[in-house]
Enzyme design. Structure first.
Site, PDB file in Angstrom:
ATOM      1  N   SER A 144      33.180  38.158  40.236  1.00 23.18           N
ATOM      2  CA  SER A 144      33.837  39.463  40.084  1.00 23.18           C
ATOM      3  C   SER A 144      35.343  39.261  40.021  1.00 23.18           C
ATOM      4  O   SER A 144      35.878  38.323  40.634  1.00 23.18           O
ATOM      5  CB  SER A 144      33.496  40.371  41.274  1.00 23.18           C
ATOM      6  OG  SER A 144      34.299  41.534  41.268  1.00 23.18           O
ATOM      7  N   TYR A 157      34.406  42.285  50.537  1.00 22.07           N
ATOM      8  CA  TYR A 157      33.651  41.945  49.325  1.00 22.07           C
ATOM      9  C   TYR A 157      34.432  40.951  48.476  1.00 22.07           C
ATOM     10  O   TYR A 157      33.879  39.948  48.001  1.00 22.07           O
ATOM     11  CB  TYR A 157      33.383  43.220  48.535  1.00 22.07           C
ATOM     12  CG  TYR A 157      32.785  43.012  47.171  1.00 22.07           C
ATOM     13  CD1 TYR A 157      31.430  42.733  47.017  1.00 22.07           C
ATOM     14  CD2 TYR A 157      33.571  43.091  46.022  1.00 22.07           C
ATOM     15  CE1 TYR A 157      30.872  42.547  45.762  1.00 22.07           C
ATOM     16  CE2 TYR A 157      33.021  42.911  44.766  1.00 22.07           C
ATOM     17  CZ  TYR A 157      31.678  42.636  44.637  1.00 22.07           C
ATOM     18  OH  TYR A 157      31.137  42.448  43.396  1.00 22.07           O
TER      19      TYR A 157
END
Length: 251
Positions: A144, A157
């Site tokens: 990501s 995250y």
């Protein structure tokens, strides 16, 4: 074996209900992929995903797999590879967590880290060893852009994805020259169940767009894929901003 364009005949998805993974599987089945394994926790959602791919003409099997059970990864993946060669392993599991809540409940933050990083390290190494033993194949790891630089809004995250990204890059270097190809995919904000209800970030994308980028990356044997491609420039700029400036950005 892969065809002349680098596309797989057989696919193993780790995270068998991932929207990005299933969009990728549908796209590959429409090309020439005929055998698909969906690995995930047994559930109606996993069975439904398998049924959708069968309707497209693929031979689909499911296998029980839990990112939070590293001790079981070797047995789960071993079962798949024992049935025949796998051309592509797509590591697609992960959880977003709830940043505000997880800061107050450290065990929840640990679960995010264990799923996104520890589980991926275990499964990635087991998959890589199996691919290397058969002498060919690709490992595609869904990372990501959140891993490029920790943001106040989602640093738990983001830190887990930063670790995953570094691991996958290093694994790719370790496997260079063995016949096994590792590709890291860095999507931005993806419109999916995971982000439902969240404020959409600039340059938002879709599971289908990520799947298209994955196919193109496989054809080119890319090592890193950004989705959309413009994020590569954006993140390069953000990564080098002074910290005092970065803190004031609305990110």
């Amino acid at each position: 074996m892969k065809d002349a364009f680098g596309l797989p005949q057989s696919l193993l998805v780790l995270g068998g209900t991932s929207e990005i993974a299933l969009a990728t599987a549908r796209r590959l089945v429409a090309r020439r992929t005929r055998t698909v394994w969906l690995a995930g926790r047994p559930s109606p959602a996993l069975d439904a995903a398998a049924g959708q791919l069968r309707d497209l003409g693929a031979e689909v099997r499911t296998v029980a797999f839990d990112a939070l059970d590293p001790e079981g990864h070797e047995a789960a993946l071993g079962k798949v590879f024992a049935e025949g060669d796998i051309d592509l392993v797509l590591l697609a599991f992960g959880i977003l967590g709830d940043q505000a809540h997880d800061e107050r409940e450290p065990l929840n933050a640990v679960r995010v880290a264990q799923t996104n990083y520890t589980g991926a390290v275990s499964a990635g190494l087991v998959a890589a060893r199996s691919l290397q033993a058969q002498g060919h194949g690709s490992l595609v790891v869904l990372s990501s852009v959140a891993g490029e630089r920790a943001r106040r809004a989602n640093f738990i995250y983001g830190s887990s994805k930063a670790g995953l990204d570094a691991f996958a890059q290093g694994l790719g270097d370790a496997l260079h020259g063995t016949g096994v190809h590792v590709m890291v995919v860095r999507p931005g904000f993806v419109r999916s169940r995971m982000t439902e209800g969240m404020e959409e970030a600039p340059l938002a994308t879709t599971p289908e767009a990520v799947a298209t980028a994955i196919e193109l990356g496989l054809r080119r044997r890319s090592e890193t894929v950004w989705v959309p491609g413009a994020l590569r420039v954006v993140m390069a700029a953000l990564r080098h901003l002074p910290r005092t400036v970065f803190r004031r950005l609305p990110v």
